[in-house]
Scaffold this active site. Structure first.
Site, PDB file in Angstrom:
ATOM      1  CG  LEU A  16      -1.974  -1.107   1.288  1.00  0.00           C
ATOM      2  CD1 LEU A  16      -2.739  -1.037   2.615  1.00  0.00           C
ATOM      3  CD2 LEU A  16      -2.934  -1.003   0.113  1.00  0.00           C
ATOM      4  N   GLY A  17       2.026   1.198   0.589  1.00  0.00           N
ATOM      5  CA  GLY A  17       2.870   2.385   0.654  1.00  0.00           C
ATOM      6  C   GLY A  17       4.241   2.053   1.195  1.00  0.00           C
ATOM      7  CB  THR A  47       1.561   0.427   4.744  1.00  0.00           C
ATOM      8  OG1 THR A  47       2.116   1.396   5.637  1.00  0.00           O
ATOM      9  CG2 THR A  47       0.207  -0.024   5.276  1.00  0.00           C
ATOM     10  N   GLY A  70      10.928   5.130   3.417  1.00  0.00           N
ATOM     11  CA  GLY A  70      12.189   4.768   4.045  1.00  0.00           C
ATOM     12  C   GLY A  70      12.199   3.291   4.401  1.00  0.00           C
ATOM     13  CG  ASP A  88       2.769  13.306   9.648  1.00  0.00           C
ATOM     14  OD1 ASP A  88       2.879  14.434   9.108  1.00  0.00           O
ATOM     15  OD2 ASP A  88       3.116  12.247   9.109  1.00  0.00           O
TER      16      ASP A  88
END
Length: 460
Positions: free
Chosen positions: A16-17, A24, A20, A139
């Site tokens: 999904l992502g 995910t 660094g 965030d």
């Protein structure tokens, strides 16, 4: 990709992502057949120990939270393969696109949509900040806010995800604080490693600005660190002011809590176009800005005062002095020079006690007119409220955050008419503004200004 199945339970579907050393994954729980989201932290070239600290904090925080708009903690474990090893955090999977994805797909949001998203996020932040200790997300940005597909007339469910930068306020003084966040959505204090509940409000405000402009806040012009966005959008002026207060770089001037932000946002929906203006003939002065408000009510009814009514003691002193010196006044009119002889006899032939008494009474006689003048000088009532305190005439002081209620106290005056006194309740203390000599228009104007600035309704 690490393996097709993790912990002999989670079958990997897709990535999904990736950011660094963290990625995910979408997986299916073989036991429950439900889709889950797995965050992996691997010990590779991009790994640093701050990432591990944040990863562990995210896992601990999610275990303590239970909210329908926040991912649910399911599992965590260590993993190792032939190529790498690390930690895994399993969360419930939310099938929805992020706000960033919606904007990239060309979706636009009107003012009502943006207010709906703001309200939903503020309610989530109220829950987070009410934890013990408060949970600061740190965030908040478009990619961390998910919006489900429309359902009927509903815009869609709003979710807040990715608690990888979360911080609690339980850290002791002197501890090391990791600076995290996303440039453009971080308030100035967060660059110094400091984060408070109002820091999340800044991130939310910047996110909403992104929705209405389609531009990242970092790409918009700034003036004194303030995002200059209003020329880009056709919004109601009250909502623009609200966004400015949400993204105010100065913590002392920003909205302080999610609860305050939500109350201020809801109030716009009930705002009436009626403007309570200052009567042109009024001598009452109100000065206000974003950080303070001052109300000065002058005592302009001096001629109506009765000296003996207002200060019986002064009246009695005057009567006593007239009686005491009546004999001297009589002799002065009868024989002009005899009064000098009388005073000479007193001061040169009487004992010290008699001399002292006469000097005392002469002093009182001289001071009495001065005292009367001082008593009749105009006195102004001064109410001062800022971000920290409320005070009346610089004497009675209470914390600003203790102000809970604003309203009128009605009472029957001596002239058998009902009068209103403006009252402010700060904790258990009441602040009463003298309104006896004010007109109804002045009272309504003062109450309206206080209500607007305090963001409190007026109780009748």
């Amino acid at each position: 990709m690490v393996e097709q199945v993790l912990k002999e339970r989670y079958a990997i579907q897709k990535q999904l992502g990736k950011n660094g050393g963290r990625q995910t994954l979408l997986a299916r729980d073989i036991q429950t057949q439900e889709l889950v989201a797995i965050k992996l932290l691997t010990f590779d070239a991009d790994f640093n120990w701050d990432d591990l600290k944040l990863f562990e904090r995210e896992s601990q925080t999610l275990q303590s939270l239970s909210h329908p708009a926040i991912p649910r903690y399911l599992d965590s474990f260590k993993f190792q393969t032939s190529k790498t090893k690390g930690f895994a955090l399993v969360q419930s999977y939310i099938e929805a696109k992020s706000l960033a994805e919606w904007v990239e797909l060309g979706r636009t949001f009107n003012e009502d949509d943006i207010k709906h998203i703001a309200k939903a996020l503020l309610e989530i932040l109220m829950y987070l900040h009410a934890q013990h200790p408060p949970v600061i997300h740190r965030d908040i940005k478009p990619s961390n806010i998910l919006l489900a597909n429309r359902s009927g007339n509903s815009l869609g469910q709003v979710y807040l995800v990715d608690f990888g930068s979360v911080q609690t306020l339980a850290a002791t003084e002197g501890s090391t604080i990791t600076v995290v966040g996303t440039y453009g959505y971080m308030p100035p204090e967060q660059f110094g490693g400091r984060a408070v509940p109002a820091s999340d409000l800044y991130g939310l405000g910047a996110t909403l600005i992104y929705l209405v402009t389609g531009m990242h806040p970092a790409d918009l012009p700034q003036e004194d660190l303030r995002i200059q966005f209003e020329p880009k959008i056709p919004l109601d002026s009250a909502f623009v002011d609200w966004l400015k207060r949400m993204t105010e770089p100065d913590l002392n001037r920003r909205l302080t809590s999610a609860n305050q932000g939500l109350k201020s946002l809801k109030k716009q929906n009930y705002r009436t176009p009626i403007i309570v203006a200052k009567p042109t003939w009024s001598k009452v002065e109100i000065s206000k800005n974003e950080t303070s408000i001052e109300v000065i009510i002058p005592d302009h009814n001096i001629l109506e005062k009765n000296i003996l009514e207002k200060n019986t003691a002064i009246g009695l002193v005057v009567i006593m002095l007239i009686i005491y010196f009546w004999r001297h006044f009589y002799l002065l009119f009868k024989k002009n020079n005899f009064i000098l002889e009388e005073f000479a006899n007193v001061f040169f032939s009487a004992n010290l006690i008699t001399v002292f008494i006469h000097i005392l009474f002469i002093g009182i006689l001289c001071l009495t007119p001065l005292i009367i003048v001082i008593k009749l000088l105009p006195k102004s009532t001064r109410l001062w409220i800022d971000q920290h305190k409320i005070s009346l005439n610089n004497r009675r002081k209470s914390p600003r955050k203790a102000i809970l209620k604003l309203g009128f106290f009605r009472h029957d005056d001596t002239d058998l008419c009902v009068r209103r006194t403006i009252q402010i309740w700060a904790g258990t203390r009441q602040y009463n503004l003298p309104t006896k000599h004010l007109t109804d228009k002045e009272i309504d104007w003062i109450a309206h200004e206080l209500s607007e600035w305090l963001d409190l309704p007026i109780t009748k």
